[in-house]
Design a protein around this motif. Sequence first.
Motif, PDB file in Angstrom:
ATOM      1  N   ALA A 180       2.940  -1.261   4.153  1.00  0.00           N
ATOM      2  CA  ALA A 180       2.465   0.079   3.823  1.00  0.00           C
ATOM      3  C   ALA A 180       3.621   1.064   3.880  1.00  0.00           C
ATOM      4  O   ALA A 180       4.498   0.964   4.744  1.00  0.00           O
ATOM      5  CB  ALA A 180       1.362   0.508   4.781  1.00  0.00           C
ATOM      6  N   ALA A 213       0.859  -1.182   0.000  1.00  0.00           N
ATOM      7  CA  ALA A 213       0.000   0.000   0.000  1.00  0.00           C
ATOM      8  C   ALA A 213       0.896   1.233   0.000  1.00  0.00           C
ATOM      9  O   ALA A 213       1.676   1.437   0.939  1.00  0.00           O
ATOM     10  CB  ALA A 213      -0.914   0.003   1.225  1.00  0.00           C
ATOM     11  N   CYS A 267      -1.418  -1.996   8.675  1.00  0.00           N
ATOM     12  CA  CYS A 267      -0.852  -3.097   7.890  1.00  0.00           C
ATOM     13  C   CYS A 267       0.200  -3.878   8.687  1.00  0.00           C
ATOM     14  O   CYS A 267       0.602  -3.481   9.778  1.00  0.00           O
ATOM     15  CB  CYS A 267      -0.266  -2.555   6.596  1.00  0.00           C
ATOM     16  SG  CYS A 267      -1.530  -1.831   5.510  1.00  0.00           S
TER      17      CYS A 267
END
Length: 578
Positions: free
Chosen positions: A166, A8, A180
């Motif tokens: 992330a 991400a 995350c």
Amino acid sequence: MPGLQAVALDYDGTLTTTERPEQEVLEAVRETRRSGRTVVLVTGRILAELRADFPGVDGELDAIVAENGAVIADADGVHDVALPVDAHLADALAHRDVPLRRGRVLLACDARHASTVQEEIALLGLDCQISHNRDSLMVLPSGVTKGTGVAAALSQLGISRHGTIAVGDAENDHHLLETCAVGVAVGNAVDALKQRADVVLDAPNGAGVVELLRGPLLDGRERVWPERWQVEIGHTVDRGEPVRLPASQATVLISGGSASGKSYVAGMVAEQLVRMEYSVLLIDREGEHCGLGRKQGVLTVGGADPLPSPEQLVALVRQRAGGVILDLSLLADRNERAYLDAALPAVLAQREAIGLPNWIFLDEAHRLGVDPALSARAIDNAPGLCYATYQPRDLCDPTVDRIEALVVTSGGRDGAEEVLDFASELIGLPRPELAEELGEEPGRALLWRRDEGGEPVVFQPRWRSTPHVRHWRKYTDSDLPPHLRFYFHPHPQITAASNVRDLHRQLAAAPTDTVDAHARHRDFSTWTREVLQDERLAEAISRVEGRADAPNLPAGAVAEGIRRAIEARYLEDSSAMR
């Protein structure tokens, strides 16, 4: 696909410092997607503005989380995850000459107007929040963050946030990184984010992203176990300090003699993981973990019901937020082996692709007969495995070589000495010293973690909120062989009790004098102790048997007392350690 399954990425200040990422950055993103991993963009930008500045951005990613978590664009189109900020706030700010940009949900302006925005929110009585991104400010519905947005987007993609890394740079990335599995700050990140990140990259923005995507962390060559993703399994005996295991990407072995509490500890670890929203598949040979099925999002399959096909099992694991308990207790050994030979490869293939389940628990692992090559593949490609056994030497060498945490439970009967020998060799601690550290007192355990310098710590396992009973399904529903059943003498017309449920039922019908005679000879507690190997139930029944000769004892009181002891132990909830 070893390692983590998804990335991400924040946009401004992380992926790029201009309107469009550099070509090398985009190529690294494409390589990551070609490897089978999912890449999600998580940005505070308004989606329309992002698309205008970077035409074709949708084709470079699997999903876009825009407006700081409030809007998701994926293969199903664009949808909002919250209602738009009240239009009256935009009107009020316009009247105060605050330049605004309206998104589908948020309002955006310069951070220097923060006090004015806060005043108007208070005057209007709105339930809004302000989020800063360096020199920018966003007004969002309360509770909406990049973390909530990425969790929703990953869920739609069928990817676990616990298999996602992330990356961010600014104040509004805190919740993204915390949500995350691993949170990474690029080299140019604000100091507050660097201090909270699990990993800080050397290079800034796009160069840092390339460093990460092509580095050892994403593909599993290096692992990070963040403090926020640790399972608390108990407290040290001497100081009462918390004792923890990694909640992801680890290989754990729980071992101890029979009846020492190793399955209790395994179930307790699984219970904690479910609470932390990890997906768990627990392979239960003895029916001891059915109580976990009472947890929200956890489903028990098998047991007295038909087992799901391998394809159905994979689908169940993919859809369950908490996990699946696979109860094999009523299967014959041959059928159990055939089922696992078909199901495990399918489960592992899905886990390598999308990271689900996050954890696989193999209780009574020495008897499951998992193929060594399959076990090694599972550990190397998608770690998150917990083995529980009183015969650790029966595990294959690839499994033993990759153990990152070992829990040894104290006391027990069969296998206790062999477990100590095994642990001594693995830990590198002389056996007498290890035995002295652990002690023989029931309800204690020892943890050794390879990543913490190899110093073992003795602890008291924590309580459980779901019931656990040794061999619950095996002894309540599965028929024992004829020579191990309980026979009522001298009444051959009374069917022999082939399991606990049978004994519970037959005690209600058996003649009082027969039950009392067995009780005087301690036959019920002896059978419980020697056949069921359940010392706790045997002690409870023995106390009832001791009253068999009490004067003025009502007829049937002994039978009823034993039935109640069975109910308390096997047929009702219990949360004490077993």
